[in-house]
Write an enzyme that holds these catalytic residues in place. Structure first.
Site, PDB file in Angstrom:
ATOM      1  N   SER A  70       0.821  -1.219   0.000  1.00  0.00           N
ATOM      2  CA  SER A  70       0.000   0.000   0.000  1.00  0.00           C
ATOM      3  C   SER A  70       0.854   1.268   0.000  1.00  0.00           C
ATOM      4  O   SER A  70       2.027   1.260   0.390  1.00  0.00           O
ATOM      5  CB  SER A  70      -0.908   0.015   1.230  1.00  0.00           C
ATOM      6  OG  SER A  70      -1.685  -1.149   1.276  1.00  0.00           O
TER       7      SER A  70
HETATM    8  N1  SAH Z   1      -0.201  -5.350   4.172  1.00  0.00           N
HETATM    9  C1  SAH Z   1       0.511  -5.611   2.934  1.00  0.00           C
HETATM   10  C2  SAH Z   1      -0.255  -5.203   1.687  1.00  0.00           C
HETATM   11  C3  SAH Z   1      -1.454  -5.982   1.543  1.00  0.00           C
HETATM   12  S1  SAH Z   1      -2.169  -6.102  -0.053  1.00  0.00           S
HETATM   13  C4  SAH Z   1       1.883  -4.978   2.935  1.00  0.00           C
HETATM   14  O1  SAH Z   1       2.236  -4.261   3.889  1.00  0.00           O
HETATM   15  O2  SAH Z   1       2.629  -5.217   1.982  1.00  0.00           O
HETATM   16  C5  SAH Z   1      -3.477  -7.179   0.463  1.00  0.00           C
HETATM   17  C6  SAH Z   1      -3.043  -8.599   0.731  1.00  0.00           C
HETATM   18  O3  SAH Z   1      -4.187  -9.303   1.181  1.00  0.00           O
HETATM   19  C7  SAH Z   1      -2.562  -9.331  -0.515  1.00  0.00           C
HETATM   20  O4  SAH Z   1      -1.283  -9.849  -0.276  1.00  0.00           O
HETATM   21  C8  SAH Z   1      -3.594 -10.453  -0.704  1.00  0.00           C
HETATM   22  O5  SAH Z   1      -3.035 -11.654  -1.208  1.00  0.00           O
HETATM   23  C9  SAH Z   1      -4.094 -10.631   0.715  1.00  0.00           C
HETATM   24  N2  SAH Z   1      -5.428 -11.251   0.813  1.00  0.00           N
HETATM   25  C10 SAH Z   1      -6.539 -11.010   0.071  1.00  0.00           C
HETATM   26  N3  SAH Z   1      -7.552 -11.786   0.497  1.00  0.00           N
HETATM   27  C11 SAH Z   1      -7.083 -12.537   1.519  1.00  0.00           C
HETATM   28  C12 SAH Z   1      -7.647 -13.525   2.369  1.00  0.00           C
HETATM   29  N4  SAH Z   1      -8.923 -13.911   2.266  1.00  0.00           N
HETATM   30  N5  SAH Z   1      -6.863 -14.082   3.316  1.00  0.00           N
HETATM   31  C13 SAH Z   1      -5.567 -13.720   3.454  1.00  0.00           C
HETATM   32  N6  SAH Z   1      -4.968 -12.781   2.686  1.00  0.00           N
HETATM   33  C14 SAH Z   1      -5.718 -12.200   1.730  1.00  0.00           C
END
Ligand code: SAH
Length: 223
Positions: A74
């Site tokens: 993000s």
């Molecule tokens: N917090 C992260 C950015 C997150 S982007 C950072 O600091 O880099 C959102 C993330 O949520 C992605 O990696 C995606 O694969 C994950 N995601 C989406 N749906 C999910 C689910 N149901 N369970 C676990 N992870 C999930």
């Protein structure tokens, strides 16, 4: 993904430190981020260890960057605004949904300090491994990265003082609400990928939440 050490990145990209300071001053001087512990955490964590190798020179650009499995790390201002809403205190137990690169988990680990624990869930195994590796390189030990569906939370280590969801859901998953401690806070973007609403829930009793809204953002979907 080739692993670079913090030292070799510093040598190859000497301008990063200046760009990091500029972002820090922008938040501090504008008053956008007023939490000193959060600003300190930002300074203490090298974001360049968490971005994809091709984007290292953009580590402190204030925009999201692509990571593997079609996901994104993000935008720094979004990360900071969410963490400011979450009000993490030393010693707390924190659950993050969506580990991605591990960067947000690293900031959470700094805020919870060594007496606290951060549990972070990720559905893409490739990212689980990268987040683990990145957190290790950054020297953070109080984070557990777990492969799984974040919508179900992680009941084994519940209740959590703080829960943060870093992907947009159509609503806050019920399991997460249940795994939040009474008195705890949960921050999650809710709604469509483009234009989801940042919600903060405060759990005032076993089945009652005070909800406030904190603006519109864009996030990859919680699937
Ligand atoms: N917090 C992260 C950015 C997150 S982007 C950072 O600091 O880099 C959102 C993330 O949520 C992605 O990696 C995606 O694969 C994950 N995601 C989406 N749906 C999910 C689910 N149901 N369970 C676990 N992870 C999930």
């Amino acid at each position: 993904m080739p692993i670079s050490s913090e030292l070799s990145i510093k040598q190859d990209f000497p301008q990063l430190e200046q760009q990091k300071q500029a972002l820090f001053r922008h938040w501090k001087n504008s008053g956008l981020i007023s939490s000193d512990s959060l600003l300190e955490a930002f300074l203490a964590v090298p974001r360049e260890l968490f971005v994809a190798p091709d984007f290292v020179e953009h580590s402190y650009a204030d925009r999201p960057l692509p990571i593997d499995s079609g996901q994104t790390i993000s935008q720094p201002t979004t990360v900071m605004l969410m963490l400011q809403l979450l009000e993490v205190l030393p010693g707390q137990r924190v659950l993050e949904i969506g580990s991605g690169s591990g960067y947000n988990a690293a900031l959470l680990a700094k805020l919870a300090m060594l007496t606290g624990t951060v549990v972070t869930l990720e559905r893409h195994m490739e990212l689980v491994e990268q987040a683990r590796e990145n957190l290790k390189l950054a020297g953070l030990q109080n984070v557990v990265v777990i492969a799984g569906d974040g919508k179900q939370g992680h009941a084994r280590l519940a209740p959590y003082d703080r829960i943060i969801v870093t992907a947009a859901a159509s609503q806050v998953p019920q399991d997460l609400k249940e795994q939040l401690a009474v008195g705890g806070l949960l921050v999650a973007p809710v709604g469509a990928t483009y234009g989801c609403e940042m919600l903060k829930l405060c759990k005032t009793s076993a089945d009652h939440f005070q909800i406030s809204s904190h603006g519109l953002f864009s996030f990859v979907p919680l699937v």
